[in-house]
Design an enzyme around this catalytic site. Structure first.
Site, PDB file in Angstrom:
ATOM      1  N   GLN A 200       0.775  -1.569  -0.546  1.00 34.46           N
ATOM      2  CA  GLN A 200       0.140  -0.346   0.042  1.00 34.46           C
ATOM      3  C   GLN A 200       0.790   0.721  -0.265  1.00 34.46           C
ATOM      4  O   GLN A 200       1.643   1.502   1.118  1.00 34.46           O
ATOM      5  CB  GLN A 200      -0.746  -0.028   0.761  1.00 34.46           C
ATOM      6  CG  GLN A 200      -1.771  -1.514   1.291  1.00 34.46           C
ATOM      7  CD  GLN A 200      -2.909  -1.572   0.158  1.00 34.46           C
ATOM      8  OE1 GLN A 200      -3.258  -0.532   0.638  1.00 34.46           O
ATOM      9  NE2 GLN A 200      -3.058  -2.668  -0.353  1.00 34.46           N
ATOM     10  N   ALA A 241     -11.860   2.956   2.624  1.00 36.00           N
ATOM     11  CA  ALA A 241     -10.911   1.996   2.439  1.00 36.00           C
ATOM     12  C   ALA A 241     -10.074   2.313   1.292  1.00 36.00           C
ATOM     13  O   ALA A 241     -10.532   4.113   0.847  1.00 36.00           O
ATOM     14  CB  ALA A 241     -11.749   1.131   1.858  1.00 36.00           C
ATOM     15  N   HIS A 242      -9.017   1.798   1.004  1.00 34.89           N
ATOM     16  CA  HIS A 242      -7.841   3.008  -0.438  1.00 34.89           C
ATOM     17  C   HIS A 242      -8.161   3.184  -0.956  1.00 34.89           C
ATOM     18  O   HIS A 242      -9.447   1.977  -2.237  1.00 34.89           O
ATOM     19  CB  HIS A 242      -6.364   1.392  -0.431  1.00 34.89           C
ATOM     20  CG  HIS A 242      -7.510  -0.134  -0.169  1.00 34.89           C
ATOM     21  ND1 HIS A 242      -6.471  -1.146  -0.922  1.00 34.89           N
ATOM     22  CD2 HIS A 242      -8.714  -0.117  -1.529  1.00 34.89           C
ATOM     23  CE1 HIS A 242      -6.895  -2.050  -0.837  1.00 34.89           C
ATOM     24  NE2 HIS A 242      -7.940  -1.474  -1.428  1.00 34.89           N
ATOM     25  N   ASN A 243      -8.303   4.251  -1.729  1.00 32.89           N
ATOM     26  CA  ASN A 243      -7.796   4.408  -3.170  1.00 32.89           C
ATOM     27  C   ASN A 243      -9.869   4.909  -3.482  1.00 32.89           C
ATOM     28  O   ASN A 243     -10.189   4.919  -4.276  1.00 32.89           O
ATOM     29  CB  ASN A 243      -7.995   3.032  -4.556  1.00 32.89           C
ATOM     30  CG  ASN A 243      -6.547   3.427  -4.907  1.00 32.89           C
ATOM     31  OD1 ASN A 243      -5.735   2.393  -3.864  1.00 32.89           O
ATOM     32  ND2 ASN A 243      -6.122   3.739  -5.333  1.00 32.89           N
ATOM     33  N   SER A 261     -11.937   1.428  -3.699  1.00 37.52           N
ATOM     34  CA  SER A 261     -12.181   1.818  -4.742  1.00 37.52           C
ATOM     35  C   SER A 261     -13.432   2.453  -5.815  1.00 37.52           C
ATOM     36  O   SER A 261     -13.448   2.926  -6.357  1.00 37.52           O
ATOM     37  CB  SER A 261     -11.184   0.957  -6.060  1.00 37.52           C
ATOM     38  OG  SER A 261      -9.816   0.529  -5.629  1.00 37.52           O
TER      39      SER A 261
END
Length: 357
Positions: A200, A241-243, A261
């Site tokens: 990450q 969460a990520h992105n 995402s």
């Protein structure tokens, strides 16, 4: 501390309101109806409850624009009493920033650049090559990682952690216990069933005028950015969460979770304990009822509820039926039994007719 004093007319100008009564009256504070004193301004959002204003000490009330008289009180008529109250209450609470500098028991790493007017409380930790703007408050126990950038007029409350290389905008407030920039949840599974961590390596970018509540988690991107755009308000215990990209002026209520995402448009509202799956787009002005779970792309302006989320009106109708399901089931069983009996009688009569031929 010097007490603020302002006329009713000036308060009305501040909120775009209209005065009915003595606009020259001096006001020194805001308070709710139950505790407001003679020189306070208070508010009433629902004109059906005007009787609450009777026999009260205060003189001045913020009211809906169609209230013309209320027990002889001075009125500030506005279209949105809650907005007017927020503006006026903030006016009275606003204080000039007092820069106390860096406390001797705080730690500042090498190459970090701090504004001339900052307060860094004891036991705060600031890593290497950090950039901090003017009028920034870093409270005790906060940890700011290497190469982080923090804009002007921002408050980092006690025990907040901002991981390395993240970017925090101007006029941001991050409340205690929140973690910005921890690793996103990403693994690839091999043929043995063992999970291999996906690096990450991205960052979190938080835009101007964002407020993040306590104990929220904003994960760094796998690559690129997790982005909370300007004006967003994030409640306690929210996970981004990520992105993920959260558009301008979104509201994320407590215990909301947004999977990796996913992108949100402008002014999206996600109710408490609502969630979205990953890699979808939720359009501008979408509203998701509490505990709603969105699994696919949503157009601008959609109103959703339920799990999986469907059109809000359909969900409301289905919810109304839900409590009646046991009775409906009993009725179906009873009717099914009656239909079988009736069918048996009909078949019997048909057989008799066939025998008589």
């Amino acid at each position: 501390m010097d007490q603020k004093e302002i006329t009713v007319e000036a308060l009305a100008d501040l909120v775009g309101g209209r005065v009915v009564g003595n606009g020259a009256k001096k006001i020194t504070g805001f308070a709710p109806i139950e505790t407001a004193g003679l020189d306070d301004v208070t508010f009433l959002a629902d004109k059906k409850r005007l009787s609450l204003l009777a026999d009260k000490e205060f003189d001045t009330v913020i009211v809906p624009h169609d209230v013309e008289e209320a027990f002889g009180k001075i009125l500030i008529q506005v279209r949105n009493p809650y907005l007017a109250v927020a503006l006026i209450h903030n006016y009275f609470l606003e204080k000039p920033f007092v820069a106390k500098g860096v406390h001797p028991r705080a730690f500042v790493g090498e190459g970090s650049r701090l504004g001339k007017e900052v307060t860094v409380a004891p036991m705060a930790v600031i890593g290497d090559n950090v950039t901090i703007g003017e009028r920034v408050l870093i409270e005790s126990g906060a940890v700011i990682g290497d190469n982080v950038s923090i804009g002007d007029d921002t408050v980092i409350h006690a025990n907040v952690t901002v991981y390395k290389e993240c970017v925090i905008g101007n006029r941001v407030s991050i409340h205690s216990g929140t973690v910005v920039g921890s690793d996103g949840y990403g693994y690839a599974t091999d043929e043995k069933g063992e999970h291999v961590k996906r690096p990450q390596t991205g960052i979190v970018r938080i835009g101007d005028d964002v407020e993040i509540g306590a104990n929220a988690c904003i994960d760094r991107a796998a690559y690129g950015e997790t982005h909370i755009k300007a004006g967003g308000k994030i409640d306690n215990l929210v996970h981004v969460a990520h992105n993920v990209v959260v558009g301008e002026n979104c509201l994320l209520v407590a215990q909301t979770g947004i999977a990796g995402s996913t992108t949100l448009g402008r002014n999206v509202v996600m109710g408490g304990q609502s969630a979205s799956s990953g890699h979808i787009h939720i359009g501008d002005r979408v509203m998701i009822a509490g505990r709603g779970a969105v699994h696919n792309d949503q157009p601008d302006g959609a109103l959703l509820g339920g799990t999986p989320a469907i059109d809000f009106k359909q969900w409301a109708k289905a919810s109304a039926v839900f409590n009646k399901l046991p009775a409906l089931q009993a009725a179906v069983r009873k009717n099914s039994k009656a239909i079988k009996q009736l069918q048996g009688s009909v078949d019997g009569e048909d057989n008799k007719g066939e025998s008589g031929k």
